[in-house]
Design a protein around this motif. Structure first.
Motif, PDB file in Angstrom:
ATOM      1  N   SER A  31       0.807  -1.218   0.000  1.00  0.00           N
ATOM      2  CA  SER A  31       0.000   0.000   0.000  1.00  0.00           C
ATOM      3  C   SER A  31       0.834   1.258   0.000  1.00  0.00           C
ATOM      4  O   SER A  31       0.352   2.309   0.430  1.00  0.00           O
ATOM      5  N   VAL A  32       2.074   1.181  -0.424  1.00  0.00           N
ATOM      6  CA  VAL A  32       2.846   2.406  -0.590  1.00  0.00           C
ATOM      7  C   VAL A  32       2.037   3.356  -1.469  1.00  0.00           C
ATOM      8  O   VAL A  32       1.402   2.922  -2.439  1.00  0.00           O
ATOM      9  N   ARG A  33       2.039   4.632  -1.105  1.00  0.00           N
ATOM     10  CA  ARG A  33       1.367   5.622  -1.948  1.00  0.00           C
ATOM     11  C   ARG A  33       1.853   5.434  -3.389  1.00  0.00           C
ATOM     12  O   ARG A  33       3.057   5.334  -3.630  1.00  0.00           O
ATOM     13  N   GLU A  34       0.943   5.392  -4.353  1.00  0.00           N
ATOM     14  CA  GLU A  34       1.304   5.072  -5.736  1.00  0.00           C
ATOM     15  C   GLU A  34       2.492   5.917  -6.190  1.00  0.00           C
ATOM     16  O   GLU A  34       2.467   7.139  -6.071  1.00  0.00           O
ATOM     17  N   HIS A  35       3.522   5.243  -6.690  1.00  0.00           N
ATOM     18  CA  HIS A  35       4.710   5.869  -7.276  1.00  0.00           C
ATOM     19  C   HIS A  35       5.580   6.607  -6.262  1.00  0.00           C
ATOM     20  O   HIS A  35       6.486   7.342  -6.656  1.00  0.00           O
ATOM     21  N   SER A  36       5.342   6.459  -4.954  1.00  0.00           N
ATOM     22  CA  SER A  36       6.138   7.211  -3.979  1.00  0.00           C
ATOM     23  C   SER A  36       7.422   6.455  -3.629  1.00  0.00           C
ATOM     24  O   SER A  36       7.468   5.614  -2.719  1.00  0.00           O
ATOM     25  N   ILE A  37       8.463   6.783  -4.365  1.00  0.00           N
ATOM     26  CA  ILE A  37       9.765   6.173  -4.120  1.00  0.00           C
ATOM     27  C   ILE A  37      10.271   6.551  -2.730  1.00  0.00           C
ATOM     28  O   ILE A  37      10.875   5.731  -2.032  1.00  0.00           O
ATOM     29  N   ASP A  59       7.906   1.673  -9.027  1.00  0.00           N
ATOM     30  CA  ASP A  59       8.651   1.643 -10.281  1.00  0.00           C
ATOM     31  C   ASP A  59       7.907   2.351 -11.405  1.00  0.00           C
ATOM     32  O   ASP A  59       7.544   1.742 -12.403  1.00  0.00           O
ATOM     33  N   PRO A  60       7.693   3.667 -11.253  1.00  0.00           N
ATOM     34  CA  PRO A  60       6.952   4.354 -12.317  1.00  0.00           C
ATOM     35  C   PRO A  60       7.646   4.269 -13.672  1.00  0.00           C
ATOM     36  O   PRO A  60       6.988   4.386 -14.705  1.00  0.00           O
ATOM     37  N   GLY A  61       8.951   4.021 -13.676  1.00  0.00           N
ATOM     38  CA  GLY A  61       9.677   3.945 -14.952  1.00  0.00           C
ATOM     39  C   GLY A  61       9.751   2.549 -15.536  1.00  0.00           C
ATOM     40  O   GLY A  61      10.567   2.298 -16.421  1.00  0.00           O
ATOM     41  N   VAL A  62       8.903   1.636 -15.065  1.00  0.00           N
ATOM     42  CA  VAL A  62       8.970   0.259 -15.556  1.00  0.00           C
ATOM     43  C   VAL A  62       8.845   0.221 -17.084  1.00  0.00           C
ATOM     44  O   VAL A  62       8.011   0.904 -17.662  1.00  0.00           O
ATOM     45  N   GLY A  63       9.700  -0.577 -17.707  1.00  0.00           N
ATOM     46  CA  GLY A  63       9.667  -0.729 -19.157  1.00  0.00           C
ATOM     47  C   GLY A  63      10.601   0.227 -19.886  1.00  0.00           C
ATOM     48  O   GLY A  63      10.879   0.021 -21.063  1.00  0.00           O
ATOM     49  N   THR A  64      11.068   1.268 -19.216  1.00  0.00           N
ATOM     50  CA  THR A  64      12.059   2.154 -19.821  1.00  0.00           C
ATOM     51  C   THR A  64      13.444   1.522 -19.650  1.00  0.00           C
ATOM     52  O   THR A  64      13.579   0.384 -19.198  1.00  0.00           O
ATOM     53  N   GLU A  65      14.470   2.303 -19.944  1.00  0.00           N
ATOM     54  CA  GLU A  65      15.827   1.777 -19.874  1.00  0.00           C
ATOM     55  C   GLU A  65      16.357   1.651 -18.449  1.00  0.00           C
ATOM     56  O   GLU A  65      17.478   1.189 -18.257  1.00  0.00           O
ATOM     57  N   ARG A  66      15.596   2.110 -17.476  1.00  0.00           N
ATOM     58  CA  ARG A  66      16.106   2.019 -16.096  1.00  0.00           C
ATOM     59  C   ARG A  66      16.455   0.567 -15.769  1.00  0.00           C
ATOM     60  O   ARG A  66      15.754  -0.342 -16.162  1.00  0.00           O
TER      61      ARG A  66
END
Lengths: 251, 251, 251
Positions: free
Chosen positions: B36-42, B67-74
């Motif tokens: 339940s981490v706040r959405e996208h709150s790293i 992991d808001p950057g999922v699918g990118t080059e990260r």
């Protein structure tokens, strides 16, 4: 042996199911799939089990209880699909998973596990003990008998008419991502998906569009999903499991 | 071996991660830290892992996927810190925990665990299998290679200017307690904490003030927290993870 | 050995309790009963434990922490009831379960498990380690000493005056079903239950009335429940745990 639980029960009731299972088989490994299925949504529950089942070992037992008809004459079922068992009510919720596994045999649970069976909580009084005994090696024949009739459910109903795809919403996740029943293969080479008055780019990952921009994507369960990058598509489009959805493709 | 999971995925998706882990290592013990981490709150996720990690055995594997950057080059990462492994995306979320553990080595996960890797759910397709194999004794060198560069994150940024402390909100719990990144040691001998227009007594336990009274307290994670006895400080002060917070001490 | 956890902590804090338990006894099996007890509701928590306890093996340890007085002089308790242990604060929350089990002995936890004990999170710093040691075979005498006084709590207070039953709400579940403390036996042969201005049929299962129709039912925990078939009785009647409820029977 793994026993998974999928219900719309919220947080407390599944604990009693776990107590029942562990009282019968102290070595069972119990994994929650979710207990937050939209209340009474047989479609959503059937999709979640259908999706999750691929990721568990074959010799697992999957209990799925979304059961608005609890206490009526609807039958309690066990389904054997090779090494896998499915356990739940006879309202179709188990059937998409059974069909995915291939050949299957449906049994009605006949054994009475407790002197008193509640009329509102068969998850605890019938399905949990059935799963507990199956996980300990009891055969389905000892717990019930083959059933000739059972309620069918098909969630894979999407169809294409030219550029137009007619489907259904199966799930809306915590981020507001809308999972449809339109197979990713049906949209494979399109560039855009029109939904209502919006033209959504069909992208490969969320960050391919700016924040708060709606998009279409081939989701992680091989169905078309509607999302908003770092935003919430449910709030934008107002769709819920069971809703019909029509999209138009553009190349 | 214990594998913990910290994500913003909500209830369903973590089950597929567990299925993947148990298919690889049936003996893994999986413990949910939170989903339940706040959405996208790293920031929030990094704090929760940073806090929880102290309470688990050294030879645990901690998977943390916001992991808001999922699918990118990260890059997907594994970090070895003595006997402990951290697994998650290269966006800084693992780094506060790694620094807390002391010396650490960062690896990029290179192994392809499945024929098809989704572009939206690396939690299931990359991080869960990496954790599963690590828990079974596979070395990080077999799964990837050392990474020279990675995204840093420092959440311990609070600073003092005379009577004034400048910090950040790390977490807001279910009770509305606001956990800041201001170390308890920075407020050790103060009597009051001024926040916005409120003068909050710095107390030792919640019941030291009447019900519905705001207070400041040295929290259970050794940071300053803002609370309301039997009430909700979030509702009163409207703060969320990542927000800056400035307080003034009074003796 | 099974250790159950019942708290109002939400999702994150229980993970630290689990880390503590597993650091002490790696073989403990930890089962969450719920962490969503209404904040500070000792009545609700005591009911949930009271209900769940029947379904777990006798030699289980049940930790229940709803603890608004944390950090004050209120004692931390262990209660031995035959083979079962209850662990939690001295505010009455454990007592209905203890009385249900029969004979019991109350101990105050005296052992200091960590150098620093927080004043806000005894779940992690006192109750979890006590449960961990008990599960590993440590005797309660090694962890504390018998307590002569403790806070009592009785949730079984429903009484009948002619056709009228006076009771209390113990729990409202995810579906909005209202669980009262009126024993099912008190309404055994009635046909209707009047609640406020509504006349509710006393039925055997939800589907006995049309959708969105309120009803009364003997629930799965042997108490009278107020429900709405496929609807939400909480929204209709606005009741919450601890509220008084008065119903009138009709035959």
């Amino acid at each position: 042996m793994i026993i998974t639980l999928t219900t719309d029960f919220g947080e407390f009731y599944p604990a009693e199911m776990k107590g029942v299972i562990l009282s019968i088989n102290p070595h069972a490994r119990i994994i929650d799939i979710t207990h937050s299925v939209r209340e009474h949504s047989i479609i959503e529950a059937s999709f979640l089990l259908y999706s999750a089942i691929d990721w568990f070992p074959e010799n697992s037992i999957h209990v799925c209880v979304v059961d608005p008809g609890v206490g009526t004459e609807r039958k309690p079922l066990m389904i054997r699909c090779g090494e896998t068992y499915l356990v739940g009510p006879d309202n179709g919720v188990l059937i998409p998973s059974a069909r995915k596994k291939g050949e299957f045999t449906v049994y009605e649970i006949k054994k009475r596990f407790f002197k008193r069976i509640s009329s509102t909580f068969h998850g605890r009084d019938i399905f949990a003990p059935a799963a507990g005994y199956l996980s300990g090696g009891t055969s389905p024949e000892e717990l019930g008998e083959p059933a000739d009739e059972w309620v069918d459910l098909n969630i894979l109903t999407a169809r294409r008419e030219g550029e137009t795809l007619h489907g259904m919403v199966l799930y809306v996740d915590r981020f507001g991502n809308i999972v449809t029943n339109i197979p990713s293969t049906m949209v494979e080479d399109a560039s855009f998906v029109h939904l209502k008055s919006s033209k959504l780019p069909l992208v490969r990952f969320y960050e391919a569009v700016p924040p708060n921009t709606p998009l279409a994507i081939r989701g992680s369960h091989d169905f078309l999903e509607i999302s908003v990058n770092r935003g919430n598509a449910r709030k934008l489009f107002g769709l819920k499991p069971g809703d019909k959805i029509t999209v138009r493709l553009e190349w």
